[in-house]
Motif scaffolding. Structure first.
Motif, PDB file in Angstrom:
ATOM      1  N   ALA A 284       8.538 -12.316   4.687  1.00 36.70           N
ATOM      2  CA  ALA A 284       8.755 -10.891   5.633  1.00 36.70           C
ATOM      3  C   ALA A 284       7.867  -9.518   5.178  1.00 36.70           C
ATOM      4  CB  ALA A 284       9.998 -10.433   5.727  1.00 36.70           C
ATOM      5  N   GLU A 285       7.394  -9.107   6.155  1.00 33.91           N
ATOM      6  CA  GLU A 285       6.586  -7.910   6.062  1.00 33.91           C
ATOM      7  C   GLU A 285       7.395  -6.951   5.301  1.00 33.91           C
ATOM      8  OE1 GLU A 285       3.098  -4.928   8.127  1.00 33.91           O
ATOM      9  OE2 GLU A 285       4.207  -6.393   9.111  1.00 33.91           O
ATOM     10  N   PRO A 286       6.772  -6.042   4.341  1.00 32.93           N
ATOM     11  CA  PRO A 286       7.685  -5.032   3.620  1.00 32.93           C
ATOM     12  C   PRO A 286       7.744  -3.908   4.611  1.00 32.93           C
ATOM     13  CG  PRO A 286       5.713  -5.739   2.160  1.00 32.93           C
ATOM     14  CD  PRO A 286       5.601  -6.334   3.636  1.00 32.93           C
ATOM     15  N   SER A 287       8.874  -3.326   4.473  1.00 34.24           N
ATOM     16  CA  SER A 287       9.376  -1.797   5.355  1.00 34.24           C
ATOM     17  C   SER A 287       8.316  -0.969   5.139  1.00 34.24           C
ATOM     18  CB  SER A 287      10.627  -1.621   4.867  1.00 34.24           C
ATOM     19  OG  SER A 287      10.919  -0.207   5.735  1.00 34.24           O
TER      20      SER A 287
ATOM     21  N   ASP B 243      -9.756   9.200   1.615  1.00 39.22           N
ATOM     22  CA  ASP B 243      -8.863  10.226   0.741  1.00 39.22           C
ATOM     23  C   ASP B 243      -7.497  10.214   0.626  1.00 39.22           C
ATOM     24  OD1 ASP B 243      -9.498  11.852   2.861  1.00 39.22           O
ATOM     25  OD2 ASP B 243     -10.164  13.227   1.772  1.00 39.22           O
ATOM     26  N   ARG B 244      -7.091  10.121   2.195  1.00 38.43           N
ATOM     27  CA  ARG B 244      -5.555  10.116   2.447  1.00 38.43           C
ATOM     28  C   ARG B 244      -5.010   8.701   2.518  1.00 38.43           C
ATOM     29  NH1 ARG B 244      -6.937  14.476   6.688  1.00 38.43           N
ATOM     30  NH2 ARG B 244      -7.710  12.375   7.513  1.00 38.43           N
ATOM     31  N   ALA B 245      -5.516   7.597   1.790  1.00 37.63           N
ATOM     32  CA  ALA B 245      -5.055   6.330   2.095  1.00 37.63           C
ATOM     33  C   ALA B 245      -3.676   6.138   1.675  1.00 37.63           C
ATOM     34  CB  ALA B 245      -5.883   5.366   1.238  1.00 37.63           C
ATOM     35  N   VAL B 246      -2.991   5.267   2.500  1.00 33.29           N
ATOM     36  CA  VAL B 246      -1.660   5.017   2.270  1.00 33.29           C
ATOM     37  C   VAL B 246      -1.290   3.584   1.858  1.00 33.29           C
ATOM     38  CG1 VAL B 246       0.735   4.875   3.239  1.00 33.29           C
ATOM     39  CG2 VAL B 246      -0.692   6.816   3.807  1.00 33.29           C
ATOM     40  N   CYS B 247      -0.450   3.266   1.048  1.00 32.76           N
ATOM     41  CA  CYS B 247      -0.692   1.887   0.452  1.00 32.76           C
ATOM     42  C   CYS B 247       0.781   1.327   0.743  1.00 32.76           C
ATOM     43  CB  CYS B 247      -0.984   1.633  -1.148  1.00 32.76           C
ATOM     44  SG  CYS B 247       0.032   2.664  -2.129  1.00 32.76           S
ATOM     45  N   CYS B 248       0.923   0.173   0.713  1.00 32.98           N
ATOM     46  CA  CYS B 248       2.325  -0.664   1.071  1.00 32.98           C
ATOM     47  C   CYS B 248       3.298  -0.079   0.373  1.00 32.98           C
ATOM     48  CB  CYS B 248       2.124  -2.015   0.816  1.00 32.98           C
ATOM     49  SG  CYS B 248       3.621  -3.064   0.819  1.00 32.98           S
ATOM     50  N   GLY B 249       3.462   0.006  -1.091  1.00 28.96           N
ATOM     51  CA  GLY B 249       4.659   0.337  -1.829  1.00 28.96           C
ATOM     52  C   GLY B 249       5.525  -0.360  -2.239  1.00 28.96           C
TER      53      GLY B 249
ATOM     54  N   ALA C 153       4.042 -10.099  -2.530  1.00 30.64           N
ATOM     55  CA  ALA C 153       3.773 -11.381  -1.912  1.00 30.64           C
ATOM     56  C   ALA C 153       3.241 -11.515  -0.602  1.00 30.64           C
ATOM     57  CB  ALA C 153       5.339 -12.173  -2.066  1.00 30.64           C
ATOM     58  N   PHE C 154       3.981 -10.526   0.087  1.00 31.50           N
ATOM     59  CA  PHE C 154       3.390 -10.683   1.638  1.00 31.50           C
ATOM     60  C   PHE C 154       1.913 -10.342   1.667  1.00 31.50           C
ATOM     61  CE2 PHE C 154       2.129  -8.505   5.694  1.00 31.50           C
ATOM     62  CZ  PHE C 154       2.814  -9.526   6.637  1.00 31.50           C
ATOM     63  N   HIS C 155       1.341  -9.232   1.029  1.00 25.13           N
ATOM     64  CA  HIS C 155      -0.191  -9.010   1.219  1.00 25.13           C
ATOM     65  C   HIS C 155      -0.952  -9.718   0.154  1.00 25.13           C
ATOM     66  CE1 HIS C 155       1.696  -5.064   2.933  1.00 25.13           C
ATOM     67  NE2 HIS C 155       0.815  -5.481   3.538  1.00 25.13           N
ATOM     68  N   ARG C 156      -0.374 -10.401  -0.842  1.00 24.25           N
ATOM     69  CA  ARG C 156      -1.184 -11.296  -1.599  1.00 24.25           C
ATOM     70  C   ARG C 156      -1.639 -12.385  -0.827  1.00 24.25           C
ATOM     71  NH1 ARG C 156       2.477 -12.661  -5.444  1.00 24.25           N
ATOM     72  NH2 ARG C 156       2.298 -10.380  -6.109  1.00 24.25           N
TER      73      ARG C 156
END
Length: 77
Positions: free
Chosen positions: A17-20, A44-50, A61-64
């Motif tokens: 499942a994709e993370p929330s 410069d304002r990048a947001v990551c999965c977290g 695991a999802f993004h890997r």
């Protein structure tokens, strides 16, 4: 030992499942053991999965599964 896996076997059995979206954090504020997969444009304002990233890895695991392509039978590396 190499294992032969049919492409029809890959997919539903390995569905993750994709993370929330609630877990997302600014890349500059992401710490250790947090997925660093950038959502959207890498600026410069990048947001990551977290999401939690086990074993000190850079991605959950999802993004890997998106970042790394599984090896195909008969393919030389």
């Amino acid at each position: 030992m190499n294992q032969l896996v049919r492409m029809s076997q890959v997919g539903e059995a390995d569905a993750i499942a994709e993370p929330s979206a609630e877990l997302r954090v600014p890349f500059a504020q992401s710490g250790a053991f947090v997925c660093k997969f950038i959502i959207g444009e890498p600026n410069d304002r990048a947001v990551c999965c977290g999401a939690p990233a086990p074993d000190g890895k850079s991605w959950c695991a999802f993004h890997r599964r998106i970042v790394f392509e599984p090896a195909r039978p008969g393919r030389l590396r």
